[in-house]
Design a protein around this motif. Structure first.
Motif, PDB file in Angstrom:
ATOM      1  N   PHE A 143       0.738  -1.282  -0.111  1.00  0.00           N
ATOM      2  CA  PHE A 143      -0.096   0.234   0.083  1.00  0.00           C
ATOM      3  C   PHE A 143       0.846   1.387  -0.168  1.00  0.00           C
ATOM      4  O   PHE A 143       0.538   2.287  -0.743  1.00  0.00           O
ATOM      5  CB  PHE A 143      -0.961   0.127   1.247  1.00  0.00           C
ATOM      6  N   ARG A 144       1.970   1.235   0.963  1.00  0.00           N
ATOM      7  CA  ARG A 144       2.791   2.401   0.835  1.00  0.00           C
ATOM      8  C   ARG A 144       3.442   2.744  -0.332  1.00  0.00           C
ATOM      9  O   ARG A 144       3.802   3.644  -0.843  1.00  0.00           O
ATOM     10  CB  ARG A 144       3.967   2.123   1.940  1.00  0.00           C
ATOM     11  N   ALA A 145       3.745   1.412  -1.233  1.00  0.00           N
ATOM     12  CA  ALA A 145       4.364   1.592  -2.821  1.00  0.00           C
ATOM     13  C   ALA A 145       3.344   1.927  -3.536  1.00  0.00           C
ATOM     14  O   ALA A 145       3.710   2.006  -4.818  1.00  0.00           O
ATOM     15  CB  ALA A 145       5.108   0.384  -2.920  1.00  0.00           C
ATOM     16  N   LYS A 146       2.099   1.932  -3.222  1.00  0.00           N
ATOM     17  CA  LYS A 146       0.817   1.883  -4.249  1.00  0.00           C
ATOM     18  C   LYS A 146       0.945   0.888  -5.325  1.00  0.00           C
ATOM     19  O   LYS A 146       0.615   1.079  -6.629  1.00  0.00           O
ATOM     20  CB  LYS A 146       1.021   3.578  -4.900  1.00  0.00           C
ATOM     21  N   GLU A 147       1.218  -0.243  -4.927  1.00  0.00           N
ATOM     22  CA  GLU A 147       1.235  -1.609  -5.656  1.00  0.00           C
ATOM     23  C   GLU A 147      -0.079  -1.890  -5.625  1.00  0.00           C
ATOM     24  O   GLU A 147      -0.801  -2.145  -4.715  1.00  0.00           O
ATOM     25  CB  GLU A 147       2.101  -2.480  -5.180  1.00  0.00           C
ATOM     26  N   ILE A 148      -0.501  -2.501  -6.919  1.00  0.00           N
ATOM     27  CA  ILE A 148      -1.978  -2.864  -6.817  1.00  0.00           C
ATOM     28  C   ILE A 148      -2.117  -4.247  -6.407  1.00  0.00           C
ATOM     29  O   ILE A 148      -3.205  -4.532  -5.926  1.00  0.00           O
ATOM     30  CB  ILE A 148      -2.459  -2.763  -8.525  1.00  0.00           C
ATOM     31  N   LEU A 149      -1.140  -4.824  -6.178  1.00  0.00           N
ATOM     32  CA  LEU A 149      -1.353  -6.013  -5.549  1.00  0.00           C
ATOM     33  C   LEU A 149      -1.921  -6.111  -4.029  1.00  0.00           C
ATOM     34  O   LEU A 149      -2.481  -6.954  -3.523  1.00  0.00           O
ATOM     35  CB  LEU A 149       0.066  -6.741  -5.595  1.00  0.00           C
ATOM     36  N   GLY A 150      -1.590  -4.931  -3.615  1.00  0.00           N
ATOM     37  CA  GLY A 150      -2.082  -4.663  -2.085  1.00  0.00           C
ATOM     38  C   GLY A 150      -3.604  -4.464  -2.175  1.00  0.00           C
ATOM     39  O   GLY A 150      -4.027  -5.316  -1.162  1.00  0.00           O
ATOM     40  N   LEU A 151      -3.995  -3.981  -2.965  1.00  0.00           N
ATOM     41  CA  LEU A 151      -5.597  -3.794  -3.215  1.00  0.00           C
ATOM     42  C   LEU A 151      -6.168  -5.042  -3.338  1.00  0.00           C
ATOM     43  O   LEU A 151      -7.228  -5.510  -2.844  1.00  0.00           O
ATOM     44  CB  LEU A 151      -5.764  -2.720  -4.367  1.00  0.00           C
ATOM     45  N   ARG A 152      -5.540  -5.917  -4.360  1.00  0.00           N
ATOM     46  CA  ARG A 152      -5.926  -7.233  -4.378  1.00  0.00           C
ATOM     47  C   ARG A 152      -6.105  -8.176  -3.212  1.00  0.00           C
ATOM     48  O   ARG A 152      -6.794  -8.828  -3.124  1.00  0.00           O
ATOM     49  CB  ARG A 152      -5.354  -7.932  -5.622  1.00  0.00           C
ATOM     50  N   LEU A 153      -4.905  -8.043  -2.531  1.00  0.00           N
ATOM     51  CA  LEU A 153      -4.702  -9.088  -1.320  1.00  0.00           C
ATOM     52  C   LEU A 153      -5.818  -8.643  -0.271  1.00  0.00           C
ATOM     53  O   LEU A 153      -6.408  -9.320   0.549  1.00  0.00           O
ATOM     54  CB  LEU A 153      -3.375  -9.050  -0.879  1.00  0.00           C
TER      55      LEU A 153
END
Length: 230
Positions: free
Chosen positions: A163-173
């Motif tokens: 989330f801090r890195a604004k990676e979309i994987l965070g939203l998916r997880l």
């Protein structure tokens, strides 16, 4: 509201007579806002039409929890017991438990994934914000009791980093986790009902789960609206 009732009757006639949608259920929706007498009037009008199921509409749109639960219970008590009952637009864990306690069978809501996109994740103790600094060093999962893909394979610290890195994987997880949380909650509710221990289950769940306070809810809603550009 009378126009809504006329439209419901017309929809039922078309659905029944056309034969174009075999095997598809059509639900009637009870309206009436936050007016008790209109809720009763709408319930009587809609249940007079033999729909496959009945929905409670027009709630979870800004009214307080007391009104949400009160009108849900008022309407559900008047719906046929042999047809499914659907509470529209409700999806927070505490509302699912409170809804079932008032006779609701079905729910739908974008909330689990909507809040997940902002880093909010459900746990048995309440909703947590995985973007907060305290998760940066949490090397276990966000929820030790969860069996979802995110909790089985990734640490809270890693999800925090995403989330801090604004990676979309965070939203998916986070979305995967929240969906599994509410699905697992409903599985546990069904088990408790079948084992005739729902009252104790709901009490234990609500005693432990801390709902999001109203200020936080409004802040999250504002962030969601800003994301949409509205």
């Amino acid at each position: 509201m009378e126009r809504t009732h006329r439209w419901a009757a017309q929809c039922h006639r078309v659905h029944r007579d056309s034969g174009a949608w075999p095997g598809r259920a059509l639900f009637g929706i009870v309206q009436g806002g936050t007016f008790s007498h209109l809720r009763d009037e709408s319930t009587q009008a809609i249940t007079a039409i033999p729909f496959d199921g009945y929905a409670v509409g027009g709630l979870a749109v800004g009214e307080d929890k007391e009104q949400l639960y009160g009108f849900t219970g008022q309407v559900a008590a008047q719906l046929p017991q042999d047809k499914p009952r659907y509470l529209m637009g409700v999806g927070s864990p505490e509302d699912l438990v409170e809804g079932v306690a008032r006779g609701i069978d079905m729910f739908d809501c974008a909330l689990p994934t909507r809040v997940a996109r902002n880093g909010a994740m459900f746990t048995p103790d309440g909703r947590v914000d995985v973007t907060k600094r305290r998760f940066a060093e949490q090397h276990g999962p966000v929820d030790e009791e969860c069996d979802c893909y995110a909790c089985a394979n990734y640490s809270a610290a890693y999800v925090h980093h995403l989330f801090r890195a604004k990676e979309i994987l965070g939203l998916r997880l986070a979305s995967t986790h929240n969906l599994r949380f509410v699905l697992r909650l409903m599985e546990r509710i069904r088990e408790a009902i079948l084992e005739e221990r729902f009252t104790s289950f709901s009490r234990e769940f609500l005693d432990r789960y801390r709902p999001t306070d109203e200020t936080a809810r409004q802040e999250q809603k504002l962030r969601w609206l800003q994301e949409r550009g509205t």
